[in-house]
Write a protein that holds these residues in place. Structure first.
Motif, PDB file in Angstrom:
ATOM      1  N   VAL A 177       0.866  -1.180   0.000  1.00 40.67           N
ATOM      2  CA  VAL A 177       0.000   0.000   0.000  1.00 40.67           C
ATOM      3  C   VAL A 177       0.905   1.234   0.000  1.00 40.67           C
ATOM      4  O   VAL A 177       1.920   1.269   0.706  1.00 40.67           O
ATOM      5  CB  VAL A 177      -0.983  -0.016   1.204  1.00 40.67           C
ATOM      6  CG1 VAL A 177      -0.263  -0.215   2.532  1.00 40.67           C
ATOM      7  CG2 VAL A 177      -1.830   1.271   1.236  1.00 40.67           C
ATOM      8  N   ILE A 178       0.566   2.177  -0.865  1.00 35.99           N
ATOM      9  CA  ILE A 178       1.327   3.428  -0.960  1.00 35.99           C
ATOM     10  C   ILE A 178       0.396   4.528  -0.482  1.00 35.99           C
ATOM     11  O   ILE A 178      -0.785   4.553  -0.863  1.00 35.99           O
ATOM     12  CB  ILE A 178       1.725   3.717  -2.428  1.00 35.99           C
ATOM     13  CG1 ILE A 178       2.486   2.533  -3.049  1.00 35.99           C
ATOM     14  CG2 ILE A 178       2.515   5.027  -2.540  1.00 35.99           C
ATOM     15  CD1 ILE A 178       3.862   2.270  -2.511  1.00 35.99           C
ATOM     16  N   LEU A 179       0.897   5.433   0.350  1.00 35.97           N
ATOM     17  CA  LEU A 179       0.011   6.484   0.848  1.00 35.97           C
ATOM     18  C   LEU A 179       0.771   7.787   1.061  1.00 35.97           C
ATOM     19  O   LEU A 179       2.006   7.809   1.098  1.00 35.97           O
ATOM     20  CB  LEU A 179      -0.657   6.038   2.162  1.00 35.97           C
ATOM     21  CG  LEU A 179       0.246   5.661   3.335  1.00 35.97           C
ATOM     22  CD1 LEU A 179       0.698   6.881   4.120  1.00 35.97           C
ATOM     23  CD2 LEU A 179      -0.501   4.705   4.250  1.00 35.97           C
ATOM     24  N   ARG A 180      -0.008   8.859   1.189  1.00 36.87           N
ATOM     25  CA  ARG A 180       0.609  10.148   1.525  1.00 36.87           C
ATOM     26  C   ARG A 180       0.268  10.491   2.958  1.00 36.87           C
ATOM     27  O   ARG A 180      -0.886  10.530   3.346  1.00 36.87           O
ATOM     28  CB  ARG A 180       0.144  11.271   0.594  1.00 36.87           C
ATOM     29  CG  ARG A 180       0.730  12.626   1.019  1.00 36.87           C
ATOM     30  CD  ARG A 180       0.750  13.650  -0.074  1.00 36.87           C
ATOM     31  NE  ARG A 180       1.487  13.251  -1.242  1.00 36.87           N
ATOM     32  CZ  ARG A 180       2.809  13.428  -1.428  1.00 36.87           C
ATOM     33  NH1 ARG A 180       3.544  13.996  -0.477  1.00 36.87           N
ATOM     34  NH2 ARG A 180       3.372  13.062  -2.542  1.00 36.87           N
ATOM     35  N   LEU A 200      -5.331   3.087   8.668  1.00 33.58           N
ATOM     36  CA  LEU A 200      -5.543   1.869   7.894  1.00 33.58           C
ATOM     37  C   LEU A 200      -6.122   0.831   8.838  1.00 33.58           C
ATOM     38  O   LEU A 200      -5.529   0.566   9.893  1.00 33.58           O
ATOM     39  CB  LEU A 200      -4.209   1.366   7.327  1.00 33.58           C
ATOM     40  CG  LEU A 200      -3.458   2.320   6.405  1.00 33.58           C
ATOM     41  CD1 LEU A 200      -2.101   1.719   6.028  1.00 33.58           C
ATOM     42  CD2 LEU A 200      -4.264   2.617   5.141  1.00 33.58           C
ATOM     43  N   GLN A 201      -7.262   0.277   8.472  1.00 37.17           N
ATOM     44  CA  GLN A 201      -7.873  -0.717   9.351  1.00 37.17           C
ATOM     45  C   GLN A 201      -7.926  -2.072   8.661  1.00 37.17           C
ATOM     46  O   GLN A 201      -8.447  -2.194   7.546  1.00 37.17           O
ATOM     47  CB  GLN A 201      -9.282  -0.300   9.755  1.00 37.17           C
ATOM     48  CG  GLN A 201      -9.839  -1.252  10.807  1.00 37.17           C
ATOM     49  CD  GLN A 201     -11.199  -0.860  11.312  1.00 37.17           C
ATOM     50  OE1 GLN A 201     -12.087  -0.534  10.524  1.00 37.17           O
ATOM     51  NE2 GLN A 201     -11.375  -0.882  12.623  1.00 37.17           N
ATOM     52  N   CYS A 202      -7.391  -3.080   9.340  1.00 43.72           N
ATOM     53  CA  CYS A 202      -7.371  -4.417   8.753  1.00 43.72           C
ATOM     54  C   CYS A 202      -8.798  -4.930   8.583  1.00 43.72           C
ATOM     55  O   CYS A 202      -9.636  -4.793   9.475  1.00 43.72           O
ATOM     56  CB  CYS A 202      -6.555  -5.364   9.632  1.00 43.72           C
ATOM     57  SG  CYS A 202      -6.575  -7.060   8.990  1.00 43.72           S
ATOM     58  N   GLY A 256      -1.698   3.700  12.044  1.00 37.27           N
ATOM     59  CA  GLY A 256      -1.594   5.094  11.615  1.00 37.27           C
ATOM     60  C   GLY A 256      -0.969   5.160  10.221  1.00 37.27           C
ATOM     61  O   GLY A 256      -0.423   4.176   9.724  1.00 37.27           O
ATOM     62  N   LEU A 257      -1.025   6.343   9.621  1.00 36.11           N
ATOM     63  CA  LEU A 257      -0.452   6.486   8.275  1.00 36.11           C
ATOM     64  C   LEU A 257       1.078   6.347   8.297  1.00 36.11           C
ATOM     65  O   LEU A 257       1.701   6.180   7.253  1.00 36.11           O
ATOM     66  CB  LEU A 257      -0.853   7.832   7.658  1.00 36.11           C
ATOM     67  CG  LEU A 257      -2.367   8.024   7.421  1.00 36.11           C
ATOM     68  CD1 LEU A 257      -2.636   9.413   6.844  1.00 36.11           C
ATOM     69  CD2 LEU A 257      -2.943   6.946   6.508  1.00 36.11           C
ATOM     70  N   SER A 300       2.616  -0.385  20.924  1.00 41.34           N
ATOM     71  CA  SER A 300       3.357   0.851  20.656  1.00 41.34           C
ATOM     72  C   SER A 300       4.689   0.564  19.947  1.00 41.34           C
ATOM     73  O   SER A 300       5.291   1.458  19.367  1.00 41.34           O
ATOM     74  CB  SER A 300       3.615   1.603  21.963  1.00 41.34           C
ATOM     75  OG  SER A 300       4.392   0.777  22.804  1.00 41.34           O
ATOM     76  N   GLU A 301       5.143  -0.689  20.009  1.00 45.13           N
ATOM     77  CA  GLU A 301       6.410  -1.033  19.338  1.00 45.13           C
ATOM     78  C   GLU A 301       6.196  -1.746  18.009  1.00 45.13           C
ATOM     79  O   GLU A 301       7.147  -2.197  17.380  1.00 45.13           O
ATOM     80  CB  GLU A 301       7.247  -1.936  20.257  1.00 45.13           C
ATOM     81  CG  GLU A 301       7.755  -1.205  21.482  1.00 45.13           C
ATOM     82  CD  GLU A 301       8.335  -2.154  22.524  1.00 45.13           C
ATOM     83  OE1 GLU A 301       8.685  -3.298  22.165  1.00 45.13           O
ATOM     84  OE2 GLU A 301       8.438  -1.735  23.686  1.00 45.13           O
ATOM     85  N   MET A 302       4.913  -1.861  17.612  1.00 45.56           N
ATOM     86  CA  MET A 302       4.643  -2.642  16.405  1.00 45.56           C
ATOM     87  C   MET A 302       4.265  -1.731  15.249  1.00 45.56           C
ATOM     88  O   MET A 302       3.473  -0.814  15.412  1.00 45.56           O
ATOM     89  CB  MET A 302       3.515  -3.645  16.677  1.00 45.56           C
ATOM     90  CG  MET A 302       3.925  -4.682  17.705  1.00 45.56           C
ATOM     91  SD  MET A 302       2.540  -5.648  18.321  1.00 45.56           S
ATOM     92  CE  MET A 302       2.171  -6.659  16.898  1.00 45.56           C
ATOM     93  N   ARG A 303       4.847  -1.986  14.081  1.00 46.96           N
ATOM     94  CA  ARG A 303       4.497  -1.190  12.898  1.00 46.96           C
ATOM     95  C   ARG A 303       4.504  -2.032  11.639  1.00 46.96           C
ATOM     96  O   ARG A 303       5.198  -3.042  11.551  1.00 46.96           O
ATOM     97  CB  ARG A 303       5.375   0.041  12.743  1.00 46.96           C
ATOM     98  CG  ARG A 303       6.846  -0.177  13.008  1.00 46.96           C
ATOM     99  CD  ARG A 303       7.604   1.126  13.347  1.00 46.96           C
ATOM    100  NE  ARG A 303       7.014   2.328  12.798  1.00 46.96           N
ATOM    101  CZ  ARG A 303       6.406   3.272  13.525  1.00 46.96           C
ATOM    102  NH1 ARG A 303       6.333   3.157  14.821  1.00 46.96           N
ATOM    103  NH2 ARG A 303       5.908   4.329  12.943  1.00 46.96           N
ATOM    104  N   LEU A 304       3.702  -1.603  10.693  1.00 48.59           N
ATOM    105  CA  LEU A 304       3.674  -2.283   9.391  1.00 48.59           C
ATOM    106  C   LEU A 304       5.085  -2.273   8.819  1.00 48.59           C
ATOM    107  O   LEU A 304       5.855  -1.328   9.049  1.00 48.59           O
ATOM    108  CB  LEU A 304       2.737  -1.556   8.427  1.00 48.59           C
ATOM    109  CG  LEU A 304       1.245  -1.631   8.749  1.00 48.59           C
ATOM    110  CD1 LEU A 304       0.470  -0.682   7.825  1.00 48.59           C
ATOM    111  CD2 LEU A 304       0.714  -3.057   8.616  1.00 48.59           C
TER     112      LEU A 304
END
Ligand code: FES
Ligand SMILES: [Fe+2]
Length: 362
Positions: A66-69, A98-100, A108-109, A128-132
């Motif tokens: 996914v690409i986003l601004r 972004l919601q699964c 968050g973006l 809080s330590e997890m990100r896409l």
């Protein structure tokens, strides 16, 4: 059969790459990992992610992204939820998070996990330590590129002097016009090989051959890209009416044809440009996507004669190329063929592509 293959960097001595690279699915797996994940891939249009929160989804090989601004920053992520691999975005649109689509984890973006409902009893779980997982993203003009493994040199480094060379053509301000896709029964490399030489012009494209100055057609290889110079033939009085293009009517007679390793072409003309993306869909099939951009996009390309003529001429050339590419793919399976030789004067672009493949695969 060994996966590695010998390859001579000297075109005069080199043999072409072995037929198994076009026939054996194992090479597509290897290419996905070493070639497509390791290079800049054209993934979409900057106009679709111009505003904060705008996003689009796409696929590079097996990888959904996914690409986003996010305000001033263009970001890209694998479109794979950290929970049980659901998609965090679908299609395209505009959102603040972004919601699964599976259990509703929300990111968050910037890719950070904001909410994961009903995970209270789970130990060692720190949202809080997890990100896409991010992918490297960059834009040039109206085009957005992504690099899956994050290890490709910066896009502008890979493009070298290309942006400067085409500055006069006005690519930066061009906007999307239309697209067309073709499903072709050949390995993606057969199509790319064919694009990279003008050697087949006289036999495969008699119509186009009349327009171009074949003697001065040449390919200029760089590190990860090559240019093709295809000057128009000068018009001589009597036959002018037979010609589609008249070089005397334009200030910049030479179009610029750029190929970017491994699978993208950019055909740039004054005020107009076309991208070709060659997407493997199997070891013996590919989809080729053409997209047109223009400085003055028509309201409806299908209704304007200048555009219908241009698209029809493009179709004619493409049909000729598809015919020969599919015939070559069938013959690459022949029990008697393995490798051929290059024309040292006409096929330096193909040899350059194969050198890069060899470099990335072995
Ligand atoms: S897979 Fe995404 S929330 Fe479960
Ligand atoms: Fe061709």
């Amino acid at each position: 059969m060994p996966l590695v293959f010998p390859f001579d960097p000297n075109i005069a001595r080199a043999a072409t790459i072995p037929a198994r690279l076009y026939n054996d699915p194992v090479y597509l797996e290897l290419e996905n990992e070493r070639v497509f994940a390791g290079t800049w891939q054209l993934v979409g249009r900057a106009g679709d992610v111009a505003e904060h929160g705008q996003y689009f989804t796409t696929q590079v090989g097996d990888n959904a992204i996914v690409i986003l601004r996010d305000r001033d920053t263009l970001r890209g992520f694998y479109n794979v939820c950290l929970h049980r691999a659901g998609p965090v975005a679908t299609g395209c649109g505009k959102r603040n998070t972004l919601q699964c689509r599976y259990h509703g984890w929300t990111y968050g973006l910037d890719g950070g996990l904001l909410r994961a409902p009903e995970m209270e009893g789970t130990e060692q779980f720190r949202p809080s330590e997890m990100r896409l997982v991010p992918v490297q993203v960059a834009a040039w003009g109206p085009l957005v590129f992504a690099n899956l493994d994050g290890k490709a040199p910066p896009l502008l480094e890979v493009l070298e002097d290309m942006p400067a060379r085409v500055a006069a053509f006005g690519c930066d301000t061009m906007r999307y016009v239309t697209r067309k896709t073709w499903d072709i029964a050949c390995n993606w490399k057969v199509y790319v090989d064919n694009y990279l030489e003008g050697y087949h012009l006289p036999v495969v494209h008699p119509g186009l051959h009349k327009e171009l100055d074949y003697d001065n057609y040449r390919v200029e290889p760089h590190r990860y890209l090559s240019y093709q110079h295809a000057p128009l033939r000068p018009v001589h009085g009597g036959n002018a009416s037979m010609r589609r293009y008249d070089p005397s009517k334009t200030d910049v007679p030479e179009a610029l044809y750029v190929w970017l390793f491994p699978n993208m072409m950019l055909n740039i003309y004054m005020g107009q440009m076309q991208t070709n993306l060659v997407v493997p869909v199997g070891h013996d099939r590919c989809t080729v996507i053409f997209e047109w951009y223009s400085s003055e996009p028509p309201t409806d390309a299908a209704a304007e004669s200048e555009w219908t003529k241009l698209l029809a001429f493009s179709d004619e050339i493409q049909e000729e190329d598809i015919g020969i590419c599919e015939a070559v793919q069938r013959n690459l399976r022949s029990r008697i063929y393995d490798r051929g030789r290059y024309s040292a004067t006409r096929e330096n672009g193909v040899h350059h592509f194969h050198s890069l493949l060899h470099e990335f695969l072995t």
